[in-house]
Scaffold this active site. Sequence first.
Site, PDB file in Angstrom:
ATOM      1  CG  HIS A  30      -0.257  -0.309   2.513  1.00  0.00           C
ATOM      2  ND1 HIS A  30       0.685   0.532   3.066  1.00  0.00           N
ATOM      3  CD2 HIS A  30      -0.338  -1.372   3.362  1.00  0.00           C
ATOM      4  CE1 HIS A  30       1.109   0.040   4.202  1.00  0.00           C
ATOM      5  NE2 HIS A  30       0.526  -1.135   4.407  1.00  0.00           N
ATOM      6  N   GLY A  32       1.944   3.067   2.280  1.00  0.00           N
ATOM      7  CA  GLY A  32       2.999   3.066   3.301  1.00  0.00           C
ATOM      8  C   GLY A  32       4.264   2.436   2.727  1.00  0.00           C
ATOM      9  CG  HIS A  33       4.305  -1.726   1.927  1.00  0.00           C
ATOM     10  ND1 HIS A  33       2.972  -2.043   2.011  1.00  0.00           N
ATOM     11  CD2 HIS A  33       4.924  -2.456   2.886  1.00  0.00           C
ATOM     12  CE1 HIS A  33       2.798  -2.937   2.969  1.00  0.00           C
ATOM     13  NE2 HIS A  33       3.960  -3.198   3.521  1.00  0.00           N
ATOM     14  CD  GLN A  57       7.442 -11.059  10.701  1.00  0.00           C
ATOM     15  OE1 GLN A  57       8.544 -11.040  10.155  1.00  0.00           O
ATOM     16  NE2 GLN A  57       6.689  -9.977  10.782  1.00  0.00           N
ATOM     17  N   GLY A 140       9.583   1.323   8.052  1.00  0.00           N
ATOM     18  CA  GLY A 140       8.557   2.271   8.482  1.00  0.00           C
ATOM     19  C   GLY A 140       8.529   2.347   9.997  1.00  0.00           C
ATOM     20  CG  ASP A 143       5.709  -2.415  11.627  1.00  0.00           C
ATOM     21  OD1 ASP A 143       4.964  -3.254  12.109  1.00  0.00           O
ATOM     22  OD2 ASP A 143       5.483  -1.861  10.525  1.00  0.00           O
TER      23      ASP A 143
HETATM   24  P1  AMP Z   1       5.227  -5.294   6.268  1.00  0.00           P
HETATM   25  O1  AMP Z   1       4.922  -5.641   4.853  1.00  0.00           O
HETATM   26  O2  AMP Z   1       4.020  -5.093   7.127  1.00  0.00           O
HETATM   27  O3  AMP Z   1       6.266  -6.196   6.889  1.00  0.00           O
HETATM   28  O4  AMP Z   1       5.917  -3.861   6.215  1.00  0.00           O
HETATM   29  C1  AMP Z   1       7.055  -3.643   5.425  1.00  0.00           C
HETATM   30  C2  AMP Z   1       7.613  -2.283   5.771  1.00  0.00           C
HETATM   31  O5  AMP Z   1       6.619  -1.291   5.500  1.00  0.00           O
HETATM   32  C3  AMP Z   1       7.967  -2.147   7.260  1.00  0.00           C
HETATM   33  O6  AMP Z   1       9.187  -1.431   7.359  1.00  0.00           O
HETATM   34  C4  AMP Z   1       6.807  -1.365   7.801  1.00  0.00           C
HETATM   35  O7  AMP Z   1       7.136  -0.604   8.954  1.00  0.00           O
HETATM   36  C5  AMP Z   1       6.491  -0.454   6.629  1.00  0.00           C
HETATM   37  N1  AMP Z   1       5.112   0.060   6.731  1.00  0.00           N
HETATM   38  C6  AMP Z   1       3.981  -0.642   6.944  1.00  0.00           C
HETATM   39  N2  AMP Z   1       2.925   0.192   7.045  1.00  0.00           N
HETATM   40  C7  AMP Z   1       3.401   1.443   6.903  1.00  0.00           C
HETATM   41  C8  AMP Z   1       2.813   2.744   6.929  1.00  0.00           C
HETATM   42  N3  AMP Z   1       1.514   2.920   7.121  1.00  0.00           N
HETATM   43  N4  AMP Z   1       3.609   3.824   6.739  1.00  0.00           N
HETATM   44  C9  AMP Z   1       4.947   3.658   6.552  1.00  0.00           C
HETATM   45  N5  AMP Z   1       5.573   2.467   6.511  1.00  0.00           N
HETATM   46  C10 AMP Z   1       4.813   1.368   6.699  1.00  0.00           C
END
Ligand code: AMP
Length: 272
Positions: A30, A32-33, A57, A140, A143
């Site tokens: 999304h 964020g990524h 995890q 991000g 986390d």
């Molecule tokens: P994930 O796919 O949930 O493991 O997240 C991958 C990376 O995207 C991690 O570094 C998360 O912290 C970051 N991330 C997830 N959601 C967001 C967000 N809303 N804003 C910024 N970074 C994000």
Amino acid sequence: MKIFNTINEFNLAKENLTNLTFVPTMGNLHAGHTSLIDFAKETGNIVISTIYVNKLQFNDINDFNNYPKTLNNDIKLLEDHGCDYLLIPDKSILENIASIKAPTKSQKLCGKNRPGHFDGVLTILKKLFDIIEPKIVVFGMKDYQQFIIVKDFINNNNLNINIIGLKTIRETSGLALSSRNNLLSTKNKNLASILYQTLKDIETNKVSICPDLLNLKIDYLNSCGFKVDYLTSCDEESLEECFDIHNKNLLLAVAASIGGVRLIDNIVLTKL
Ligand code: AMP
């Protein structure tokens, strides 16, 4: 974007891949990524992302099995944002993997009710670092605890990687973007924005931050339909509980489930 579907394929091409900025993900991407990819592009390095839903995890097998998978859409998003390489590790990633025990910091916040979670995070990330050998890795701050634990791990092990943490991207309601939001009903998605509103509310009253204030907010969240795992104010680095807003910035972090979907969020309260 060049896609590597196995670690072996990546290894064959690796010789020509230096100066990499790495964005690890579990997919279901999304905004964020993609904000991380956009930043990674600005580093001037070649940008590589991974999509790997890391079973190590997850504490709950249903959570792992239900994790949303949208590979075609993910590939399109990565391409649209100029990602150069995508590695989708195959199961060989687990071969001869060295298990890593995360430090005690990992038992706070999310670690309390998710034993072994950060062991799994570090175990897979270390393997990915060994495979990819990035110069920069981007995370991000949503986390936050993960960011701090990985930052400590990189520093303590003298890994030659520069780690960068970026701000949380939110919906207009304030809800932090998360792959798990896709598992929420419309009603619960509307309710979910109360988490961020509650953090901001506490920020407004930060001069009087204390356990009683947080307990009142926990009661409020529970009355809205959340099952609160924690709502904590702590030291930004040690993650020890702390309310000393006059002397230091505090991390205000929350984890709560709604309709069985676990959400996390945090903000930093700047010192008075
Ligand atoms: P994930 O796919 O949930 O493991 O997240 C991958 C990376 O995207 C991690 O570094 C998360 O912290 C970051 N991330 C997830 N959601 C967001 C967000 N809303 N804003 C910024 N970074 C994000």
